[in-house]
Write a protein that holds these residues in place. Structure first.
Motif, short mmCIF file in Angstrom:
data_model
loop_
_atom_site.label_atom_id
_atom_site.label_comp_id
_atom_site.label_asym_id
_atom_site.label_seq_id
_atom_site.Cartn_x
_atom_site.Cartn_y
_atom_site.Cartn_z
N LYS A 20 6.45 64.32 -30.63
CA LYS A 20 5.19 64.23 -31.27
C LYS A 20 5.45 63.15 -32.50
O LYS A 20 6.26 63.00 -32.99
N GLY A 21 4.29 62.66 -32.79
CA GLY A 21 4.32 62.01 -33.96
C GLY A 21 4.30 60.22 -33.80
O GLY A 21 4.14 59.46 -34.48
N VAL A 22 4.28 60.00 -32.33
CA VAL A 22 4.51 58.66 -31.94
C VAL A 22 3.05 58.15 -32.04
O VAL A 22 2.11 58.85 -31.71
N PRO A 23 3.05 56.81 -32.06
CA PRO A 23 1.42 55.94 -32.10
C PRO A 23 1.01 56.49 -30.56
O PRO A 23 1.59 56.55 -29.64
N VAL A 24 -0.36 56.74 -30.67
CA VAL A 24 -0.94 56.70 -29.46
C VAL A 24 -1.62 55.28 -28.94
O VAL A 24 -2.04 54.54 -29.73
#
Length: 156
Positions: A20-24
Motif C-alpha cells: 500500500k501507498g505506492v503511486p497508482v
C-alpha cells in the motif's frame, strides 16, 4: 482497479505484489501483470505458529516473524481505499473490525474530483470487476470491503 468498469482503463501499482501507498499508474489498456498484495500474515506467532528451534538470522540471533498492521487470519475484513488528489493517486488498506465505523480522522482536500466510477478485481472473486463505493464524507475517496479467504490476496 478499473475506471468506469472498463478493463482497458486499468489503474495499477506499476509492479507485481505491491504494498500500500505506492503511486497508482494508468489508466492503461493492460495492468502489465501488476497488482497490490495484502499479505495478512503479519505476526505469525499470534496465530499459533511456533518459530523453528534452529531458525537463526544473519546476525546469529533468533529469527523474528514479520509484524505489521495488516496482520490477520482468513475471514478478517479489510477496507481497500483509492485516494485521488488531482493527478496524484494511491491505494491503501486497513483491517476493519466488525464493530468499527469508518472514522477517517480528517478530511482529504482535493482541488478537483475526477468524474467516473472505479472498480476492483481480485483473486477472492475470480478477478471479476466489482464497483468501489464513493465516500460522500471524504472527497476523492473510494473504498471496497472484502473478507479474505486465505493469506496473500492480490487485487487490481
Amino acid at each position: 482497479i478499473w475506471l468506469d468498469g472498463d478493463p482497458t482503463r486499468a489503474l495499477h501499482p506499476g509492479e507485481p505484489k505491491a504494498l500500500k501507498g505506492v503511486p497508482v499508474w494508468g489508466p492503461e489498456e493492460s495492468d502489465l501483470g501488476c497488482s497490490w498484495l495484502v499479505d495478512g500474515r503479519g505476526d505469525l506467532f499470534a496465530h499459533g505458529i511456533a518459530p523453528l528451534a534452529d531458525a537463526v538470522g544473519q546476525d546469529g540471533g533468533a529469527v523474528e516473524p514479520p509484524k505489521g498492521l495488516d496482520a490477520g487470519v482468513p475471514g478478517d475484513r479489510y477496507r481497500i481505499r483509492l485516494y485521488i488528489a488531482g493527478k496524484w493517486r494511491t491505494v491503501s488498506w486497513e483491517k476493519v473490525q466488525p464493530s468499527d465505523e469508518d472514522e477517517d480522522g480528517g478530511e482529504l482536500v482535493v482541488p478537483r474530483i475526477p468524474a467516473g466510477k472505479y472498480f476492483i478485481a481480485g483473486r477472492w472473486n475470480g478477478w471479476q470487476c466489482e464497483e468501489m463505493t464513493k465516500d460522500d464524507t471524504s472527497p476523492g475517496l473510494w473504498y471496497f470491503d472484502i473478507a479474505f479467504r486465505g493469506y496473500g490476496e492480490e487485487f487490481q
